[in-house]
Each structure stands twice: as structure tokens, then as C-alpha cells.
Design an enzyme around this catalytic site. Structure first.
Site, short mmCIF file in Angstrom:
data_model
loop_
_atom_site.label_atom_id
_atom_site.label_comp_id
_atom_site.label_asym_id
_atom_site.label_seq_id
_atom_site.Cartn_x
_atom_site.Cartn_y
_atom_site.Cartn_z
N LYS A 7 0.81 -1.21 0.00
CA LYS A 7 0.00 0.00 0.00
C LYS A 7 0.85 1.27 0.00
O LYS A 7 0.39 2.33 -0.43
CB LYS A 7 -0.97 -0.03 1.16
C1 LIG Z 1 -4.61 -4.55 1.65
C2 LIG Z 1 -3.88 -5.82 1.57
C3 LIG Z 1 -4.32 -6.86 0.73
C4 LIG Z 1 -5.59 -6.77 -0.07
O1 LIG Z 1 -5.56 -5.81 -1.07
P1 LIG Z 1 -6.92 -5.28 -1.71
O2 LIG Z 1 -6.54 -4.19 -2.63
O3 LIG Z 1 -7.76 -4.78 -0.55
O4 LIG Z 1 -7.58 -6.42 -2.38
C5 LIG Z 1 -3.53 -8.00 0.65
N1 LIG Z 1 -2.40 -8.14 1.38
C6 LIG Z 1 -1.97 -7.17 2.20
C7 LIG Z 1 -0.74 -7.39 2.98
C8 LIG Z 1 -2.68 -5.99 2.32
O5 LIG Z 1 -2.26 -5.02 3.14
#
Ligand SMILES: *Cc1c(COP(=O)(O)O)cnc(C)c1O
Length: 466
Positions: free
Chosen positions: A111
Site C-alpha cells: 500500500k
Molecule cells: C490490503 C492488503 C491486501 C488486499 O488488497 P486489496 O486491494 O484490498 O484487495 C492484501 N495483502 C496485504 C498485505 C494488504 O495489506
């Protein structure tokens, strides 16, 4: 570049609207009116670029003339200077599978890649327009940390982050709550992530509240996040794909933001043959792919908490795409979801979705087994989310005789972020980068609150920037 809402395809918006509003006022999600298809020449040109230059080209398409060339270049440069990889991502390999390590940013999850850019976009836009905003976001653990790091100590904005109390890992929590910055407010809600997301959505849908705090959002429904995430699909394919082979990407999935970015890359012309929705026990999308019924149920708490989600918000964007942005149809489906608790898509729509999407739900036992076997294979430690992704990719590979594809798995978090879980499986503690292990020993700041909309709104009103 014009945008519309999934629930109203008449009114158009520009990038700034989508960026600052997050959610459209009719409750729908912003989508491009048309997704541009890149020519072969453009793809060829893009394939030679380094990560930052590629990011510039792709983000430029969607932000149009929001930023000057100089501004956008600077936003990207500043965003990625904190990463410990020159080209933002790193690659590694387990057997036939390429892993895309997306966790080399400041808070150790994928993210960061989008959020750092978003933080700098806010700064640029707000200082140009002399505006002040308050960000409110829900997190299942990683979004909050990434958002806080991206906006801490920045002027003209404050951030309120709702996380489900006790449902995020200790390291995840500490990365968020040890940031001592005047513009950061952590709220631990006594409830699940879906409760947090519901609270934030209610605030967005309350016009007078939204206006009184000049509210904006950085959840994965924010179109800008999707845009920035498109880049690593292109980059990975360009770097590692063997000649003329199409690529398969397995994506650990919760809110459907990351994999939807892959879908956009596909629509733009990147040769992708399959996108694998890898889920944990929260398998609503896996079930959807079997019967065309989208039906959230109760959240199951797993060892991959960032995917403990039953309302995959971005899925509305995908459905909209398959119904050719027919916003009447989408509004109807969403009303059904509200009143009946589920909706069902037409048979031919499901068939079309399955042409490009494959799904797999991986339980805790197989998640742990995969972490073990990868460690035994080459000493690589996977985090539980990435392990779900890799196992789903393996299952795809075993069940589909398509040996002529490039196989990718997105590694979404650093294993140390889920150190307690990994330790139980391997009896080994994955090492945190020094900087982070130092920081998270500091004092934590957060407020525990009940799952109560009025009380949380009141808290935000009291502490907002105005
Ligand atoms: C947010 C997240 C996900 C999922 O991603 P999405 O875009 O919500 O589908 C998967 N793995 C980790 C470590 C995350 O932080």
C-alpha cells in the site's frame, strides 16, 4: 480524461474531483468513462522505462493536466526516495513462480507504493488551491499505516484512521500508533474492519458532515490508488516476461483494489491471460466466480488479517465494466444488495468474467504449509497474505495446462509485519528493518471507541482541521 460514477454515467468529473471526493456523491465509485488502449508502439516504448519514468507515463494518462510535468515528476521522485529498492519493487523466484516484492516502502506493505504518491498529490493540490481537508479512512491494518506515513507532518490536512481493535497484528498497530504527529489521529473501534468501513461510508454519505469537515478519503476506493497500482503490473511484465508469453498474476485479495488495477492494465492492452483472485477463508469472491452471486456474510478472522473483508468495495467497478458502464443496472444491483443482502449477475456476464479471472480460497492450514515449504525450498520467508497468493498460483498451475505463461505472484507484505504468525509456523523471527524496529518501541497514541457512528463523528468534528 473524464470520469463517471458507477451509478450515474451522465455526469462527468475530472481527476481532482475523483481524488478529493473519494466516493461519488451518489454512493457509486468513480471510473474512467473510457479506459485508453495503448498501441503496440506505446507498449514497446514503455517497456524500456525504469520504474519512475513508467509511473510518470501511466499516472499522466489518468491525471491528465492536473499536474505539470515538473510537478508530477517531483511527486513520483519524492514518493519513492524512502523505498529501499531503486526501482520500487524487487523480484525473487520460487520454482516456476516469480514473486513481485511490493513491500520495500516505509510501512512494509504494497500500500505504500500508492499511498506515498497520494500523500504528495494532496500536498501539491492543497497548497496550490489553499485548501484544507480532513482524511478519514478505515483500515484492516496496512492502509492506515501507509496513509499515516504518507501524510504525517504535512500541512493543510489531518488524518483519522479507524482500525478494528485487537484485529490487526501488534506490529501493524504499532507502525500506525507510534507516529507522533499533530495531524494524525488513530481510533481503535470495538468491531471488525467491515464495521470500520461502514462507519466511514456513512460519514461520506452524510453530506452536511462531509462538508463540515471537508472530508476526503484514501481507502482503496480512491481512484488515484488504483492508478498508481497499475504501474507494477506493467513493470513486472516488461522486466520478466519471456518473449510473446502472456502473464498470469496471482493477487492476495480483500477489497479488490490491487487486482482491479491489474484488470485496468489488462484493459489498457498489457498481455495478461489470467488474474487470480487469491482469498483466505473470506471467500465471497471465490463463491461469486462459481455461481455469479455476490453475497457478503460474516467476517472470519484469519492469519492474513488484511484480507479479512466481506465487502469487496472495488468489485462494483468490475461489475460496472462488464455491464458496459450501464449505471442503471449497477444501481439496481446495489439496491438489491442493500435490501436482500446479495445480487446475482447474468450468466453471460459471469462467463465473460471467468475468461480473465480465476479464483482460489486458501485456508489457514495450506497458508502455513506454503510458508513452511517455501522456507525449506530456499530460505525465503513469505508473509501469510503472500502465501495465500502463491498457493493459489500453484493450484492454478496444477489445474490448468498452460505452461506457456509467465507466472507472477504479488507479495503484498513484509513477513516481519506478521512476525507473531510467522514465528508460530517457522520458529523463526523475520527481521524488521532497523529503522522500523526502533520506531515501534516508542509510545503509542490511539483512542479506543465503541462501534458508534455518532460518537466517532463527534470525535472527528472536535479534532478536525478547519
Ligand atoms: C490490503 C492488503 C491486501 C488486499 O488488497 P486489496 O486491494 O484490498 O484487495 C492484501 N495483502 C496485504 C498485505 C494488504 O495489506
Amino acid at each position: 480524461m473524464k470520469y463517471i460514477s458507477t451509478r450515474d454515467n451522465k455526469k462527468t468529473y475530472n481527476f481532482i474531483d475523483t481524488f478529493l471526493n473519494g466516493l461519488a456523491h451518489d454512493g457509486g465509485l468513480y471510473i474512467p468513462r473510457v479506459i485508453p488502449r495503448l498501441s503496440n508502439d506505446t507498449l514497446k516504448k514503455f517497456s524500456k522505462l525504469n520504474y519512475s519514468n513508467l509511473a510518470y507515463e501511466i499516472i499522466k494518462i489518468y491525471t491528465d493536466n492536473t499536474f505539470s510535468k515538473k510537478e508530477l515528476k517531483k511527486i513520483i521522485k519524492n514518493s519513492y526516495k524512502k523505498f529501499d529498492s531503486k526501482n520500487v519493487v524487487k523480484f525473487s523466484r520460487v520454482k516456476k513462480f516469480n514473486l513481485i516484492e511490493l513491500y520495500h516502502g516505509p510501512t512494509l506493505a504494497f500500500k505504500d507504493i500508492a499511498m506515498q504518491v497520494i500523500g504528495n498529490m494532496y500536498e501539491t493540490i492543497l497548497s496550490k488551491n489553499r485548501k484544507k481537508i480532513n482524511l478519514v479512512t478505515a483500515t484492516s491494518g496496512d492502509t492506515g499505516a501507509a496513509a499515516i506515513d504518507a501524510v504525517k507532518n504535512k500541512k493543510n490536512l489531518r488524518i483519522f484512521v479507524l482500525h478494528p481493535k485487537g484485529k490487526v497484528s501488534v506490529t501493524q498497530r504499532k507502525i500506525m500508533t507510534t507516529v507522533n504527529s499533530k495531524n494524525v489521529f488513530n481510533i481503535a473501534v470495538k468491531g471488525s474492519f467491515d464495521d470500520c468501513q461502514r462507519l466511514v461510508k456513512s460519514m461520506f454519505n452524510d453530506r452536511s458532515f462531509r462538508q463540515s469537515i471537508n472530508m476526503s478519503g484514501v481507502n482503496s476506493i480512491n481512484w488515484a490508488r488504483i492508478v498508481v497500482q497499475i504501474v507494477y503490473y506493467f513493470y513486472s511484465h516488461f522486466q520478466l516476461s519471456k518473449k510473446n508469453k502472456k502473464s498470469v498474476f496471482s493477487v492476495p485479495t480483500g477489497n479488490f483494489g490491487d487486482i482491479y488495477a491489474g484488470y485496468i492494465a489488462y484493459k489498457m492492452g498489457l498481455p495478461i491471460s489470467k488474474l487470480i483472485i487469491a482469498t483466505n477463508e473470506n471467500d465471497l469472491l471465490h463463491k461469486f466466480l462459481m455461481n455469479g452471486i455476490y453475497k457478503p456474510s460474516k467476517v472470519r478472522f484469519s492469519i492474513s488479517p488484511s484480507m479479512d473483508i466481506q465487502v469487496a468495495s472495488n468489485f462494483e467497478r468490475l461489475i460496472s465494466s462488464y455491464y458496459n458502464n450501464n449505471s442503471k443496472k449497477i444501481s439496481k444491483l446495489m439496491m438489491e444488495l442493500n435490501s436482500k443482502g446479495f445480487y446475482k449477475v447474468d450468466k453471460n456476464i459471469l462467463k465473460n468474467i471467468k475468461n480473465i479471472f480465476y479464483s482460489n480460497s486458501i485456508n489457514a492450514k495450506n497458508t502455513k504449509k506454503t510458508i513452511k515449504s517455501v522456507y525449506e525450498y530456499n530460505n525465503k520467508i513469505l508473509d501469510p497474505h503472500s502465501s495465500v497468493g502463491l498457493k493459489a498460483l500453484e493450484n492454478y498451475y496444477l489445474n490448468n495446462d498452460k505452461k506457456s505463461e509467465n507466472l507472477f505472484c504479488l507479495e503484498t507484505a513484509h513477513p516481519a509485519k506478521f512476525g507473531e504468525t510467522v514465528y508460530k509456523i517457522l520458529r523463526k523471527n523475520p527481521k524488521l528493518p532497523i529503522e522500523i524496529s526502533k520506531n515501534i518501541k516508542k509510545k503509542e497514541f490511539y483512542k479506543v471507541m465503541p462501534n458508534n457512528l455518532a460518537k466517532i463523528k463527534n470525535y472527528i468534528l472536535t479534532n478536525r482541521l478547519h
